[in-house]
Write an enzyme that holds these catalytic residues in place. Structure first.
Site, PDB file in Angstrom:
ATOM      1  N   ASP A 118     -13.988  12.456  38.325  1.00 53.00           N
ATOM      2  CA  ASP A 118     -15.292  12.807  37.765  1.00 53.00           C
ATOM      3  C   ASP A 118     -16.327  12.444  38.824  1.00 53.00           C
ATOM      4  O   ASP A 118     -16.296  11.333  39.364  1.00 53.00           O
ATOM      5  CB  ASP A 118     -15.523  12.004  36.483  1.00 53.00           C
ATOM      6  CG  ASP A 118     -16.731  12.461  35.689  1.00 53.00           C
ATOM      7  OD1 ASP A 118     -17.791  12.680  36.305  1.00 53.00           O
ATOM      8  OD2 ASP A 118     -16.623  12.567  34.462  1.00 53.00           O
ATOM      9  N   ILE A 119     -17.248  13.353  39.153  1.00 56.88           N
ATOM     10  CA  ILE A 119     -18.239  13.052  40.193  1.00 56.88           C
ATOM     11  C   ILE A 119     -19.380  12.181  39.670  1.00 56.88           C
ATOM     12  O   ILE A 119     -20.166  11.668  40.455  1.00 56.88           O
ATOM     13  CB  ILE A 119     -18.789  14.328  40.865  1.00 56.88           C
ATOM     14  CG1 ILE A 119     -19.469  15.235  39.856  1.00 56.88           C
ATOM     15  CG2 ILE A 119     -17.690  15.041  41.636  1.00 56.88           C
ATOM     16  CD1 ILE A 119     -20.239  16.386  40.494  1.00 56.88           C
TER      17      ILE A 119
ATOM     18  N   GLU B 274     -19.289  18.992  26.722  1.00 59.51           N
ATOM     19  CA  GLU B 274     -20.094  19.291  27.900  1.00 59.51           C
ATOM     20  C   GLU B 274     -19.611  20.483  28.725  1.00 59.51           C
ATOM     21  O   GLU B 274     -20.410  21.197  29.308  1.00 59.51           O
ATOM     22  CB  GLU B 274     -20.272  18.047  28.775  1.00 59.51           C
ATOM     23  CG  GLU B 274     -19.000  17.352  29.239  1.00 59.51           C
ATOM     24  CD  GLU B 274     -18.257  16.503  28.225  1.00 59.51           C
ATOM     25  OE1 GLU B 274     -17.037  16.366  28.410  1.00 59.51           O
ATOM     26  OE2 GLU B 274     -18.845  15.989  27.259  1.00 59.51           O
TER      27      GLU B 274
ATOM     28  N   HIS C  25     -10.370  18.939  28.480  1.00 58.10           N
ATOM     29  CA  HIS C  25     -10.209  17.897  29.488  1.00 58.10           C
ATOM     30  C   HIS C  25     -10.080  16.539  28.836  1.00 58.10           C
ATOM     31  O   HIS C  25     -10.672  16.261  27.804  1.00 58.10           O
ATOM     32  CB  HIS C  25     -11.334  17.905  30.522  1.00 58.10           C
ATOM     33  CG  HIS C  25     -12.717  17.794  29.980  1.00 58.10           C
ATOM     34  ND1 HIS C  25     -13.338  18.819  29.293  1.00 58.10           N
ATOM     35  CD2 HIS C  25     -13.614  16.787  30.021  1.00 58.10           C
ATOM     36  CE1 HIS C  25     -14.550  18.447  28.950  1.00 58.10           C
ATOM     37  NE2 HIS C  25     -14.746  17.210  29.370  1.00 58.10           N
TER      38      HIS C  25
ATOM     39  N   HIS D 259     -10.492  12.512  29.592  1.00 56.25           N
ATOM     40  CA  HIS D 259     -11.068  11.496  30.472  1.00 56.25           C
ATOM     41  C   HIS D 259     -10.103  10.313  30.529  1.00 56.25           C
ATOM     42  O   HIS D 259      -9.670   9.816  29.478  1.00 56.25           O
ATOM     43  CB  HIS D 259     -12.398  10.968  29.903  1.00 56.25           C
ATOM     44  CG  HIS D 259     -13.496  11.962  29.861  1.00 56.25           C
ATOM     45  ND1 HIS D 259     -14.455  12.064  30.844  1.00 56.25           N
ATOM     46  CD2 HIS D 259     -13.814  12.899  28.931  1.00 56.25           C
ATOM     47  CE1 HIS D 259     -15.311  13.012  30.523  1.00 56.25           C
ATOM     48  NE2 HIS D 259     -14.948  13.536  29.365  1.00 56.25           N
TER      49      HIS D 259
END
Length: 130
Positions: A29-30, A88, A93, A95
């Site tokens: 994650d950026i 989002e 996805h 996390h």
């Protein structure tokens, strides 16, 4: 229109990949909650996790487990937190967040701002454990 994650999976957008096979991809994650915050996706674009077929759903979790084990070895922590929120970006996805306390997986707190060099080094540490 393809999601941001589909574009990453297709190689159209760069990412700090930590693991990949023909069906799944894990990348950093950026805007992480903690060092080593990884996103795990199926390459097949589906918006909602419970709309995945059973085989893809099970495969995604098995792939995430492999990444989580490597992540815990690469980034010292008590646990790897798991969250599926999915609001989002319209692409399933998971996390994976290294945790030492409950607040480490609080998505309302400010995100870290690692440099590209820091992200690259973290991705390499995790990849080396897989």
């Amino acid at each position: 229109m393809a999601s941001l994650f589909s574009k990453i999976a297709a190689g159209e957008i760069p990412a700090h990949k930590v693991a990949e096979d023909e069906s799944y991809l894990a990348f950093l994650d950026i805007n992480p909650l903690a060092e080593g915050h990884v996103l795990v996706i199926p390459k097949k674009e589906v918006d909602y996790i419970f709309d995945l077929d059973d085989e893809t759903y099970a495969g995604l979790h098995a792939f995430a487990k492999k990444v989580a084990i490597a992540l815990r070895q690469a980034v010292p922590c008590v646990r790897i937190g798991v969250a599926v929120i999915g609001l989002e970006i319209p692409h399933v996805h998971i996390h994976l967040v290294p945790m030492n306390n409950m607040d480490d997986i609080n998505f309302s707190r400010p995100k870290l701002k690692p440099s590209p060099e820091e992200l690259k080094a973290t991705a390499e540490k995790i990849s080396a454990m897989i």
